[in-house]
Design an enzyme around this catalytic site. Structure first.
Site, PDB file in Angstrom:
ATOM      1  N   TYR A  39       0.833  -1.198   0.000  1.00 50.50           N
ATOM      2  CA  TYR A  39       0.000   0.000   0.000  1.00 50.50           C
ATOM      3  C   TYR A  39       0.870   1.251   0.000  1.00 50.50           C
ATOM      4  CZ  TYR A  39       0.871   1.041   4.950  1.00 50.50           C
ATOM      5  OH  TYR A  39       1.464   1.378   6.151  1.00 50.50           O
ATOM      6  N   ARG A  58       8.195   4.540  -4.538  1.00 50.57           N
ATOM      7  CA  ARG A  58       8.277   3.590  -3.424  1.00 50.57           C
ATOM      8  C   ARG A  58       7.263   2.465  -3.595  1.00 50.57           C
ATOM      9  NH1 ARG A  58       7.521   5.294   2.859  1.00 50.57           N
ATOM     10  NH2 ARG A  58       5.466   5.906   2.066  1.00 50.57           N
ATOM     11  N   LYS A 151       6.497  -2.223   2.585  1.00 53.79           N
ATOM     12  CA  LYS A 151       5.262  -1.548   3.023  1.00 53.79           C
ATOM     13  C   LYS A 151       4.068  -2.467   2.779  1.00 53.79           C
ATOM     14  CE  LYS A 151       3.293   3.151   2.969  1.00 53.79           C
ATOM     15  NZ  LYS A 151       3.532   3.425   4.395  1.00 53.79           N
ATOM     16  N   GLU A 183      11.659   2.215  15.118  1.00 55.88           N
ATOM     17  CA  GLU A 183      10.727   3.201  14.570  1.00 55.88           C
ATOM     18  C   GLU A 183       9.435   3.142  15.368  1.00 55.88           C
ATOM     19  OE1 GLU A 183       9.807   2.172  10.516  1.00 55.88           O
ATOM     20  OE2 GLU A 183       9.347   0.090  11.006  1.00 55.88           O
ATOM     21  N   LEU A 207      10.793   0.991   7.911  1.00 56.36           N
ATOM     22  CA  LEU A 207      10.301   1.466   6.622  1.00 56.36           C
ATOM     23  C   LEU A 207      10.969   2.809   6.341  1.00 56.36           C
ATOM     24  CD1 LEU A 207       8.256   1.110   4.263  1.00 56.36           C
ATOM     25  CD2 LEU A 207       6.748   2.618   5.560  1.00 56.36           C
TER      26      LEU A 207
END
Length: 292
Positions: A39, A58, A151, A183, A207
């Site tokens: 996504y 990306r 992702k 993260e 990510l």
């Protein structure tokens, strides 16, 4: 009938724009069965989609990583018709895109010869000039898989840790793997010590966010030193400032992380504010074609 809530009016699905209530996928879609898909989220400001090329690049890179044969250029051509159908042309909005491996018999191995499922929608959404909120975040173990650079639509680990934060009246969960901070559940994290910026390197454990990359570019332009190395959870108390980044988060100051309250709990730190102001200036430009 969809329940009341923040749902889009229109959905693009496999080449057709539907009213949201009419957009349906097969129960045999691999996105539904396996979370086998990618996504992307981006925002349109009043004049252009912010770093559109970077987001689409990306999306393509991630599809390539998991061998979904789909040209994102096909989805890009459908953005304008969708925005027109949703009456969001030249209006601030959020654009969500998703591509799965498609509908196929349920087997773990990648199926051959089945087309990808493509879905996209847009919602009214406005970004503040600067995110003035001072975030409270908890520290939680990072029990996710070892390919956080992908992702993937399979976000159960992220969802679980974010729910832990919500249950503790916090805004975000910051994750710790082998003693090192990676993260947030849906953000990247930066620390500042002696006006030097620290952040986890872009490897398989995080990510590599588009906003993260923009911040690194801003640091170079502003001559702010950057060290891409992870910060240990046990040295957080020695940091001067910290902030989160993300497409909808922008740059958000952290007031408290775990048990540590930063030195400027009721204000935004000097370096964080400097980056926020530079980021706000970027939004005044047509950055749709930029890649970072």
């Amino acid at each position: 009938m969809l329940p009341r809530g923040n749902f889009p009016e229109k959905v693009f699905l496999n080449g057709t724009i539907y009213p949201s209530d009419a957009a349906q996928i097969s129960v045999f879609d691999r996105g539904f069965l396996f979370g086998d898909g990618i996504y992307e989220v981006m925002v349109q400001l009043d004049h252009s989609i912010f770093y559109k090329k970077a987001h689409l690049d990306r999306l393509q890179e991630n599809l390539d990583k998991i061998n979904i044969a789909y040209d994102v250029g096909q989805l890009e051509t459908q953005i304008a018709p969708l925005l027109h159908a949703a009456s969001l042309e030249e209006k601030s909005c959020l654009i969500y895109m998703q591509v799965t491996r498609g509908v196929a018999p349920r087997k773990h191995a990648y199926p051959k010869g089945y087309p990808a499922t493509t879905m996209m929608y847009a919602l009214p959404f406005s970004l503040p000039h600067i995110n003035s909120k001072n975030i409270t975040a908890i520290l939680e173990p990072d029990f996710r898989w070892h390919r956080c650079d992908i992702k993937s639509i399979s976000l159960l680990g992220n969802v679980m840790t974010n729910e832990m934060a919500m249950n503790q009246n916090a805004d975000e969960a910051v994750l710790v793997r082998d003693g090192l901070i990676t993260e947030g559940s849906h953000t990247n994290i930066f620390f500042i010590k002696d006006e030097k910026v620290y952040t986890h390197p872009a490897n398989e454990h995080i990510l590599n966010g588009v906003t993260r990359k923009i911040v690194l570019e801003l640091c170079r332009n502003l001559e702010i030193p950057v060290v891409e190395e992870p910060i240990a959870a046990n040295v957080v108390s020695s940091m001067d400032e910290a902030f989160l980044t993300g497409t909808t988060t922008q740059i958000a100051s952290i007031a408290q992380l775990g048990e540590h309250r930063f030195h400027v709990p009721d204000a935004i730190g000097k370096t964080t504010l400097k980056l926020q102001e530079a980021f706000a200036e970027l939004k005044q430009l047509d950055s749709s074609t930029l890649i970072v």
